[in-house]
Motif scaffolding. Sequence first.
Motif, mmCIF file in Angstrom:
data_model
loop_
_atom_site.group_PDB
_atom_site.id
_atom_site.type_symbol
_atom_site.label_atom_id
_atom_site.label_comp_id
_atom_site.label_asym_id
_atom_site.label_seq_id
_atom_site.Cartn_x
_atom_site.Cartn_y
_atom_site.Cartn_z
ATOM 1 N N PRO A 111 10.599 -0.510 -3.077
ATOM 2 C CA PRO A 111 9.632 0.502 -2.639
ATOM 3 C C PRO A 111 9.605 0.706 -1.135
ATOM 4 O O PRO A 111 9.980 -0.177 -0.355
ATOM 5 N N ASN A 112 9.143 1.873 -0.750
ATOM 6 C CA ASN A 112 8.891 2.207 0.647
ATOM 7 C C ASN A 112 7.633 1.464 1.083
ATOM 8 O O ASN A 112 6.558 1.640 0.494
ATOM 9 N N LEU A 113 7.741 0.651 2.120
ATOM 10 C CA LEU A 113 6.604 -0.155 2.578
ATOM 11 C C LEU A 113 5.884 0.474 3.765
ATOM 12 O O LEU A 113 4.941 -0.125 4.298
ATOM 13 N N THR A 114 6.291 1.673 4.174
ATOM 14 C CA THR A 114 5.711 2.280 5.367
ATOM 15 C C THR A 114 4.660 3.335 5.047
ATOM 16 O O THR A 114 4.031 3.860 5.963
ATOM 17 N N ASP A 115 4.475 3.671 3.767
ATOM 18 C CA ASP A 115 3.482 4.691 3.421
ATOM 19 C C ASP A 115 2.213 4.024 2.898
ATOM 20 O O ASP A 115 2.053 2.806 2.970
ATOM 21 N N THR A 116 1.318 4.828 2.353
ATOM 22 C CA THR A 116 0.026 4.306 1.874
ATOM 23 C C THR A 116 -0.015 4.169 0.354
ATOM 24 O O THR A 116 -1.086 3.978 -0.214
ATOM 25 N N ILE A 117 1.136 4.304 -0.292
ATOM 26 C CA ILE A 117 1.206 4.226 -1.752
ATOM 27 C C ILE A 117 1.667 2.837 -2.157
ATOM 28 O O ILE A 117 2.733 2.381 -1.743
ATOM 29 N N TRP A 118 0.845 2.174 -2.976
ATOM 30 C CA TRP A 118 1.136 0.803 -3.388
ATOM 31 C C TRP A 118 1.045 0.688 -4.899
ATOM 32 O O TRP A 118 0.128 1.221 -5.520
ATOM 33 N N LEU A 119 1.986 -0.032 -5.483
ATOM 34 C CA LEU A 119 1.976 -0.223 -6.926
ATOM 35 C C LEU A 119 0.947 -1.279 -7.335
ATOM 36 O O LEU A 119 0.254 -1.127 -8.337
ATOM 37 N N TYR A 120 0.843 -2.341 -6.545
ATOM 38 C CA TYR A 120 -0.105 -3.423 -6.854
ATOM 39 C C TYR A 120 -1.234 -3.526 -5.840
ATOM 40 O O TYR A 120 -2.254 -4.134 -6.123
ATOM 41 N N GLY A 121 -1.038 -2.944 -4.660
ATOM 42 C CA GLY A 121 -2.070 -2.990 -3.632
ATOM 43 C C GLY A 121 -1.485 -3.418 -2.306
ATOM 44 O O GLY A 121 -0.551 -4.234 -2.251
ATOM 45 N N ASP A 149 -3.542 -4.542 0.362
ATOM 46 C CA ASP A 149 -4.429 -5.435 1.114
ATOM 47 C C ASP A 149 -3.748 -6.782 1.293
ATOM 48 O O ASP A 149 -2.752 -7.116 0.625
ATOM 49 N N ARG A 150 -4.261 -7.586 2.212
ATOM 50 C CA ARG A 150 -3.593 -8.841 2.561
ATOM 51 C C ARG A 150 -3.503 -9.796 1.369
ATOM 52 O O ARG A 150 -2.449 -10.413 1.142
ATOM 53 N N ASP A 151 -4.562 -9.925 0.596
ATOM 54 C CA ASP A 151 -4.534 -10.862 -0.529
ATOM 55 C C ASP A 151 -3.477 -10.452 -1.554
ATOM 56 O O ASP A 151 -2.719 -11.297 -2.050
ATOM 57 N N THR A 152 -3.437 -9.155 -1.874
ATOM 58 C CA THR A 152 -2.468 -8.702 -2.876
ATOM 59 C C THR A 152 -1.042 -8.836 -2.367
ATOM 60 O O THR A 152 -0.142 -9.263 -3.096
#
Length: 306
Positions: free
Chosen positions: A236-246, A248-251
Amino acid sequence: MADNKRIDQATGTSTVGHEWDGIEELDTPMPRWWLYIFYACIVFAIGYCIAYPSWPLLTRATPGLLGWTSKGQLEAELTADQKAKAATFAAIDRLPIEDIEKNPTLKQAAIDGGRAAFRINCSACHGSGAAGSKGYPNLNDDDWLWGGDIKSIQQTLLDGVRFPGDDATRMSQMPAFGKDEILKPEEVQDAVSYVRFISHQEAMSPSAKRGSAIFANNCAVCHGANGRGNRTVGAPNLTDTIWLYGGDRDTLTQTVTNARYGIMPAWGKKLDPVTLKMLAVYVHSLGGGEALPAPAAAPAATVAAK
């Protein structure tokens, strides 16, 4: 009681012989129209029991003289519907999937059929509106792990993702950096800090600076040096705001520590080719579908010498 009957003077109707504290009940006959309807209902009920299934037996009901069943009626209606749509389905089956969208009539038919198939087969994970949930991608946006053009979507549907038993399934596996002790816990946190920095969630920090080197040595091979992902391996692209699982730091800590292993069925083993095509057209139409990649330029023709 019969001895207590009398004719009511006010109405001229006989009483039934009952009396409670001086109150008597009149034996008023039913209206003829009501009786006729009642008798007609009796005749209809007898006729219905003879003509249609009605009386329950040990393993079935009486068949009725007409031989009608609700199952038979449903099968007849489904057969008629399939015959009406046979020509459309044949055209969808015959055309390459990229050509279906060039025909507005076939495209709309495919979208309608794909929508119905999606509700039956896909909505349990992706939701009725295909918005997804944690661990299940949103199919309405333009963020794709394996490609968002119609042929890539068809391929993902056909072979699934990490689906056992399909040799052509989409396959990728992120290492469990923390669980397998590839990275120390503090290194995991540095990597998370860097990912949150490139995704514009945190400012640059000493932890993120250290994470930059960790990312380059461990993560860039799949996610790319800039973290924009790689569809070839489903990174996945890690630079956008779309997350499969989240994001946030914990996730993110859980993801880097333990990795993820989501599975999507290989629908090619369960659905017929026409339904699979219609599903791909429907998903592609949701808003995030991409155009097919431009074909590679043909080599320049060699000029023959005279």
